[in-house]
Design an enzyme around this catalytic site. Structure first.
Site, PDB file in Angstrom:
ATOM      1  N   ARG A  14       0.834  -1.194   0.000  1.00  0.00           N
ATOM      2  CA  ARG A  14       0.000   0.000   0.000  1.00  0.00           C
ATOM      3  C   ARG A  14       0.874   1.252   0.000  1.00  0.00           C
ATOM      4  O   ARG A  14       2.086   1.197   0.159  1.00  0.00           O
ATOM      5  CB  ARG A  14      -0.918   0.019   1.231  1.00  0.00           C
ATOM      6  CG  ARG A  14      -0.175   0.061   2.554  1.00  0.00           C
ATOM      7  CD  ARG A  14      -1.098  -0.138   3.743  1.00  0.00           C
ATOM      8  NE  ARG A  14      -0.361  -0.092   5.007  1.00  0.00           N
ATOM      9  CZ  ARG A  14      -0.586   0.785   5.974  1.00  0.00           C
ATOM     10  NH1 ARG A  14      -1.515   1.700   5.842  1.00  0.00           N
ATOM     11  NH2 ARG A  14       0.118   0.756   7.093  1.00  0.00           N
ATOM     12  N   ASN A  63       8.253 -10.371   8.323  1.00  0.00           N
ATOM     13  CA  ASN A  63       8.524  -9.368   9.349  1.00  0.00           C
ATOM     14  C   ASN A  63       9.979  -8.946   9.172  1.00  0.00           C
ATOM     15  O   ASN A  63      10.892  -9.660   9.595  1.00  0.00           O
ATOM     16  CB  ASN A  63       8.288  -9.951  10.739  1.00  0.00           C
ATOM     17  CG  ASN A  63       8.726  -9.007  11.855  1.00  0.00           C
ATOM     18  OD1 ASN A  63       8.933  -7.818  11.618  1.00  0.00           O
ATOM     19  ND2 ASN A  63       8.876  -9.535  13.054  1.00  0.00           N
ATOM     20  N   VAL A  64      10.191  -7.817   8.544  1.00  0.00           N
ATOM     21  CA  VAL A  64      11.561  -7.412   8.204  1.00  0.00           C
ATOM     22  C   VAL A  64      12.415  -7.170   9.441  1.00  0.00           C
ATOM     23  O   VAL A  64      13.648  -7.170   9.364  1.00  0.00           O
ATOM     24  CB  VAL A  64      11.577  -6.154   7.301  1.00  0.00           C
ATOM     25  CG1 VAL A  64      10.910  -6.440   5.958  1.00  0.00           C
ATOM     26  CG2 VAL A  64      10.927  -4.958   7.996  1.00  0.00           C
ATOM     27  N   ASN A  90      11.097   0.164   2.211  1.00  0.00           N
ATOM     28  CA  ASN A  90       9.998   1.095   2.451  1.00  0.00           C
ATOM     29  C   ASN A  90       9.174   0.744   3.689  1.00  0.00           C
ATOM     30  O   ASN A  90       8.445   1.588   4.205  1.00  0.00           O
ATOM     31  CB  ASN A  90       9.085   1.134   1.222  1.00  0.00           C
ATOM     32  CG  ASN A  90       7.813   1.904   1.477  1.00  0.00           C
ATOM     33  OD1 ASN A  90       7.820   3.125   1.627  1.00  0.00           O
ATOM     34  ND2 ASN A  90       6.691   1.196   1.549  1.00  0.00           N
ATOM     35  N   TYR A 155      10.058   7.590  15.795  1.00  0.00           N
ATOM     36  CA  TYR A 155      10.024   7.590  14.333  1.00  0.00           C
ATOM     37  C   TYR A 155      11.163   8.430  13.761  1.00  0.00           C
ATOM     38  O   TYR A 155      11.861   7.999  12.828  1.00  0.00           O
ATOM     39  CB  TYR A 155       8.675   8.138  13.870  1.00  0.00           C
ATOM     40  CG  TYR A 155       8.437   8.057  12.379  1.00  0.00           C
ATOM     41  CD1 TYR A 155       8.100   6.854  11.773  1.00  0.00           C
ATOM     42  CD2 TYR A 155       8.520   9.195  11.575  1.00  0.00           C
ATOM     43  CE1 TYR A 155       7.863   6.776  10.408  1.00  0.00           C
ATOM     44  CE2 TYR A 155       8.281   9.124  10.207  1.00  0.00           C
ATOM     45  CZ  TYR A 155       7.954   7.920   9.631  1.00  0.00           C
ATOM     46  OH  TYR A 155       7.735   7.847   8.280  1.00  0.00           O
ATOM     47  N   LYS A 159      14.268   7.150  11.365  1.00  0.00           N
ATOM     48  CA  LYS A 159      14.471   7.693  10.029  1.00  0.00           C
ATOM     49  C   LYS A 159      15.812   8.421   9.901  1.00  0.00           C
ATOM     50  O   LYS A 159      16.435   8.411   8.832  1.00  0.00           O
ATOM     51  CB  LYS A 159      13.314   8.616   9.661  1.00  0.00           C
ATOM     52  CG  LYS A 159      11.972   7.882   9.514  1.00  0.00           C
ATOM     53  CD  LYS A 159      12.023   6.790   8.446  1.00  0.00           C
ATOM     54  CE  LYS A 159      10.679   6.150   8.187  1.00  0.00           C
ATOM     55  NZ  LYS A 159      10.695   5.160   7.100  1.00  0.00           N
TER      56      LYS A 159
END
Length: 242
Positions: A14, A63-64, A90, A155, A159
Site C-alpha cells: 500500500r 517481518n523485516v 519502504n 520515528y 528515520k
C-alpha cells in the site's frame, strides 16, 4: 528502462510501497512485493503489475525486523527470481507519543521495523549484489529524520538512523559498483498521514499541498537507475525541510 532487472520492495502492499512497485514494473522490472500482514492488498499489487505491465510479480509475507525471517525471504526470492538487482526499503510503522510518556515497547517496535528492518534487508541482499557486481539500494527515510517532529521521537530516530546507515553502506559498497541512497518524503497523502491533512505542519508546506505516493516513487525510480549517485538523501517534501 529496467527490463531484465528484479526489484524487491518492502512494505509494498500500500501507499508509497505500492506506488514504487508499480513504477518499477512500468519500467520493465520484475517485482517481489514484501508485506507484513495484508496478503490481499499485496496480491492485488502483484496482479496489477502483471496485468498492466506484463512483468513477473510475487508477494512474500515477512517481518523485516526479524533477522532470520528476512534472510529466509531473500533466499526464497532468489530461488523464484534468480537474483535481486534493486532493493527498496519502504516498510515502516508509527507508534506516536510524547517522549515523556512514551513506553519502551513503542520505541523498540519502531526502531526494530524502521531501522533494523532496513539493515536486515541490506545485509541479506548485499551478497547477491556483490555477486552481480552491481546493484541499487534505495531506502525510504523521512524529513522527520532531518528536522524532527514533536510526538515522533521514535520515528524520527529511526528515520535519521536510515540516513546514517545509507551513507555508511554507500561507502562500503561503492567499490563493488553498488549504490545506496535514500529518499526523505515529507507529508505524503497515505493512510499513515490521513490525520495530518489539516495540521499546522501540513499547512506550512511551501508548495501548498501534500505530496502523492507516485511523486515519491518517481524519486525512488530515479535513484534506482542512477549509476553515478550514491550516499545522497533526496528530499521529496514540497520544500518543508529546506
Amino acid at each position: 528502462m529496467l527490463k531484465g532487472k528484479v526489484a524487491l520492495v518492502t512494505g509494498g502492499s500500500r501507499g508509497i510501497g505500492r506506488a514504487v512497485a508499480l513504477k518499477l514494473a512500468s519500467l520493465g522490472a520484475d517485482v517481489a512485493v514484501v508485506y507484513a500482514g495484508n496478503q490481499e492488498a499485496a496480491q492485488g499489487v502483484c496482479l496489477e503489475c502483471q496485468e498492466r505491465y506484463g512483468v513477473k510479480a510475487q508477494a512474500y509475507r515477512c517481518n523485516v525486523a526479524d533477522f532470520g525471517e528476512a534472510k529466509e525471504t531473500v533466499s526464497q526470492i532468489k530461488k523464484d527470481f534468480g537474483t535481486v538487482h534493486i532493493l527498496v526499503n519502504n516498510a515502516g510503522i508509527t507508534r506516536d507519543g510524547l517522549v515523556a510518556t512514551m513506553g519502551e515497547q513503542a520505541f523498540d517496535d519502531v526502531l526494530a521495523v524502521n531501522l533494523k528492518g532496513v539493515f536486515n534487508m541490506i545485509r541479506h541482499c548485499s551478497g547477491l549484489f556483490i555477486r552481480n557486481r552491481g546493484g541499487s539500494i534505495v531506502s525510504v527515510s523521512s524529513v522527520t529524520g532531518i528536522m524532527g517532529n514533536a510526538g515522533q521521537a521514535n520515528y524520527a530516530a529511526s528515520k535519521a538512523g536510515i540516513i546514517g546507515l545509507t551513507k555508511s553502506v554507500a561507502r562500503e559498497l561503492a567499490p563493488r559498483g553498488i549504490t545506496c541512497n535514500a529518499v526523505a518524503p515529507g507529508f505524503i497523502d497515505t493512510d499513515m498521514t490521513k490525520d495530518l491533512q489539516d495540521s499546522p505542519l501540513a499547512a506550512s508546506i511551501p508548495l501548498g499541498r501534500m505530496g502523492t505516493p507516485e511523486e515519491v516513487a518517481e524519486a525512488v525510480a530515479f535513484l534506482a537507475q542512477a549509476s553515478y549517485i550514491t550516499g545522497v538523501v533526496l528530499q521529496v517534501d514540497g520544500g518543508i525541510a529546506m
